[in-house]
Design a protein around this motif. Sequence first.
Motif, PDB file in Angstrom:
ATOM      1  N   ASN A  57       0.845  -1.195   0.000  1.00 27.77           N
ATOM      2  CA  ASN A  57       0.000   0.000   0.000  1.00 27.77           C
ATOM      3  C   ASN A  57       0.884   1.251   0.000  1.00 27.77           C
ATOM      4  O   ASN A  57       1.745   1.406   0.871  1.00 27.77           O
ATOM      5  N   THR A  58       0.673   2.117  -0.971  1.00 29.45           N
ATOM      6  CA  THR A  58       1.378   3.395  -1.025  1.00 29.45           C
ATOM      7  C   THR A  58       0.368   4.523  -1.207  1.00 29.45           C
ATOM      8  O   THR A  58      -0.734   4.325  -1.740  1.00 29.45           O
ATOM      9  N   ARG A  59       0.729   5.673  -0.715  1.00 26.93           N
ATOM     10  CA  ARG A  59      -0.098   6.882  -0.867  1.00 26.93           C
ATOM     11  C   ARG A  59       0.785   8.055  -1.215  1.00 26.93           C
ATOM     12  O   ARG A  59       1.959   8.093  -0.821  1.00 26.93           O
ATOM     13  N   TYR A  60       0.198   9.016  -1.932  1.00 25.58           N
ATOM     14  CA  TYR A  60       0.966  10.197  -2.350  1.00 25.58           C
ATOM     15  C   TYR A  60       0.122  11.456  -2.199  1.00 25.58           C
ATOM     16  O   TYR A  60      -1.103  11.435  -2.376  1.00 25.58           O
ATOM     17  N   ALA A  61       0.788  12.546  -1.919  1.00 29.90           N
ATOM     18  CA  ALA A  61       0.130  13.846  -1.990  1.00 29.90           C
ATOM     19  C   ALA A  61      -0.175  14.148  -3.457  1.00 29.90           C
ATOM     20  O   ALA A  61       0.564  13.730  -4.357  1.00 29.90           O
ATOM     21  N   ASP A  62      -1.254  14.863  -3.687  1.00 27.82           N
ATOM     22  CA  ASP A  62      -1.632  15.188  -5.068  1.00 27.82           C
ATOM     23  C   ASP A  62      -0.517  15.940  -5.794  1.00 27.82           C
ATOM     24  O   ASP A  62      -0.336  15.779  -6.998  1.00 27.82           O
ATOM     25  N   SER A  63       0.223  16.732  -5.048  1.00 25.95           N
ATOM     26  CA  SER A  63       1.253  17.568  -5.662  1.00 25.95           C
ATOM     27  C   SER A  63       2.437  16.783  -6.219  1.00 25.95           C
ATOM     28  O   SER A  63       3.193  17.299  -7.040  1.00 25.95           O
ATOM     29  N   VAL A  64       2.596  15.532  -5.789  1.00 28.85           N
ATOM     30  CA  VAL A  64       3.737  14.728  -6.249  1.00 28.85           C
ATOM     31  C   VAL A  64       3.300  13.479  -6.995  1.00 28.85           C
ATOM     32  O   VAL A  64       4.148  12.760  -7.543  1.00 28.85           O
ATOM     33  N   LEU A  65       2.010  13.226  -7.037  1.00 31.06           N
ATOM     34  CA  LEU A  65       1.500  12.022  -7.698  1.00 31.06           C
ATOM     35  C   LEU A  65       1.923  11.996  -9.161  1.00 31.06           C
ATOM     36  O   LEU A  65       1.765  12.970  -9.885  1.00 31.06           O
ATOM     37  N   GLY A  66       2.500  10.858  -9.558  1.00 33.89           N
ATOM     38  CA  GLY A  66       2.968  10.719 -10.919  1.00 33.89           C
ATOM     39  C   GLY A  66       4.406  11.153 -11.126  1.00 33.89           C
ATOM     40  O   GLY A  66       4.991  10.889 -12.180  1.00 33.89           O
ATOM     41  N   ARG A  67       4.981  11.820 -10.139  1.00 30.30           N
ATOM     42  CA  ARG A  67       6.373  12.268 -10.241  1.00 30.30           C
ATOM     43  C   ARG A  67       7.282  11.585  -9.220  1.00 30.30           C
ATOM     44  O   ARG A  67       8.457  11.337  -9.498  1.00 30.30           O
ATOM     45  N   PHE A  68       6.762  11.305  -8.036  1.00 30.14           N
ATOM     46  CA  PHE A  68       7.546  10.700  -6.963  1.00 30.14           C
ATOM     47  C   PHE A  68       7.119   9.243  -6.793  1.00 30.14           C
ATOM     48  O   PHE A  68       5.949   8.895  -6.976  1.00 30.14           O
ATOM     49  N   ILE A  69       8.073   8.416  -6.393  1.00 31.88           N
ATOM     50  CA  ILE A  69       7.795   7.015  -6.113  1.00 31.88           C
ATOM     51  C   ILE A  69       8.449   6.641  -4.791  1.00 31.88           C
ATOM     52  O   ILE A  69       9.658   6.838  -4.606  1.00 31.88           O
ATOM     53  N   VAL A  70       7.637   6.100  -3.885  1.00 34.31           N
ATOM     54  CA  VAL A  70       8.154   5.632  -2.599  1.00 34.31           C
ATOM     55  C   VAL A  70       8.320   4.116  -2.663  1.00 34.31           C
ATOM     56  O   VAL A  70       7.476   3.407  -3.233  1.00 34.31           O
ATOM     57  N   SER A  71       9.402   3.628  -2.095  1.00 33.37           N
ATOM     58  CA  SER A  71       9.659   2.189  -2.066  1.00 33.37           C
ATOM     59  C   SER A  71      10.484   1.869  -0.830  1.00 33.37           C
ATOM     60  O   SER A  71      10.976   2.775  -0.146  1.00 33.37           O
ATOM     61  N   ARG A  72      10.610   0.594  -0.531  1.00 32.98           N
ATOM     62  CA  ARG A  72      11.407   0.185   0.620  1.00 32.98           C
ATOM     63  C   ARG A  72      12.052  -1.153   0.355  1.00 32.98           C
ATOM     64  O   ARG A  72      11.559  -1.954  -0.453  1.00 32.98           O
ATOM     65  N   ASP A  73      13.153  -1.370   1.038  1.00 29.44           N
ATOM     66  CA  ASP A  73      13.861  -2.644   0.995  1.00 29.44           C
ATOM     67  C   ASP A  73      14.031  -3.089   2.442  1.00 29.44           C
ATOM     68  O   ASP A  73      14.904  -2.588   3.149  1.00 29.44           O
ATOM     69  N   ASN A  74      13.196  -4.012   2.865  1.00 29.84           N
ATOM     70  CA  ASN A  74      13.239  -4.433   4.265  1.00 29.84           C
ATOM     71  C   ASN A  74      14.532  -5.169   4.606  1.00 29.84           C
ATOM     72  O   ASN A  74      14.962  -5.170   5.761  1.00 29.84           O
ATOM     73  N   ALA A  75      15.152  -5.785   3.620  1.00 32.22           N
ATOM     74  CA  ALA A  75      16.422  -6.469   3.870  1.00 32.22           C
ATOM     75  C   ALA A  75      17.534  -5.478   4.187  1.00 32.22           C
ATOM     76  O   ALA A  75      18.508  -5.816   4.876  1.00 32.22           O
ATOM     77  N   LYS A  76      17.383  -4.259   3.673  1.00 29.34           N
ATOM     78  CA  LYS A  76      18.387  -3.223   3.908  1.00 29.34           C
ATOM     79  C   LYS A  76      17.928  -2.184   4.932  1.00 29.34           C
ATOM     80  O   LYS A  76      18.629  -1.199   5.164  1.00 29.34           O
ATOM     81  N   ASN A  77      16.751  -2.384   5.501  1.00 21.44           N
ATOM     82  CA  ASN A  77      16.210  -1.434   6.484  1.00 21.44           C
ATOM     83  C   ASN A  77      16.188  -0.013   5.932  1.00 21.44           C
ATOM     84  O   ASN A  77      16.527   0.956   6.636  1.00 21.44           O
TER      85      ASN A  77
END
Length: 121
Positions: A57-77
């Motif tokens: 599940n990811t969420r974005y502010a309208d001002s960054v939607l389509g330009r920013f991408i959030v991701s994570r790597d739990n193996a790398k914390n």
Amino acid sequence: QVQLVESGGGVVQAGGSLRLSCAASGRTFRSIDMGWFRQAPGKEREFVAAINWSSTNTRYADSVLGRFIVSRDNAKNTVYLQMNSLKPEDTAVYYCAGRPSDGTIYEYVYWGQGTQVTVSS
């Protein structure tokens, strides 16, 4: 307790890209939902993006939607914020934040020290 350390900020021209990283230590990273916030001079801190512990599940502010991408790597914390097509109005101090993923606390209770992003026109 969780310690968060952001990196990757800098100065970039409008239209450029940056990737922010936030390294976590302390509590098990898998048990934490993560978010990115920013604060521009003279303005209140605002929400940018969020990702849950499992990346389902990811969420974005309208001002960054389509330009920013959030991701994570739990193996790398580590959680990331890929920022593309940057605009001068994206200039701010960017903070990563965390909260328990079990829903016991709604507010983000863990915060990093912030990293400056400056977008020149």
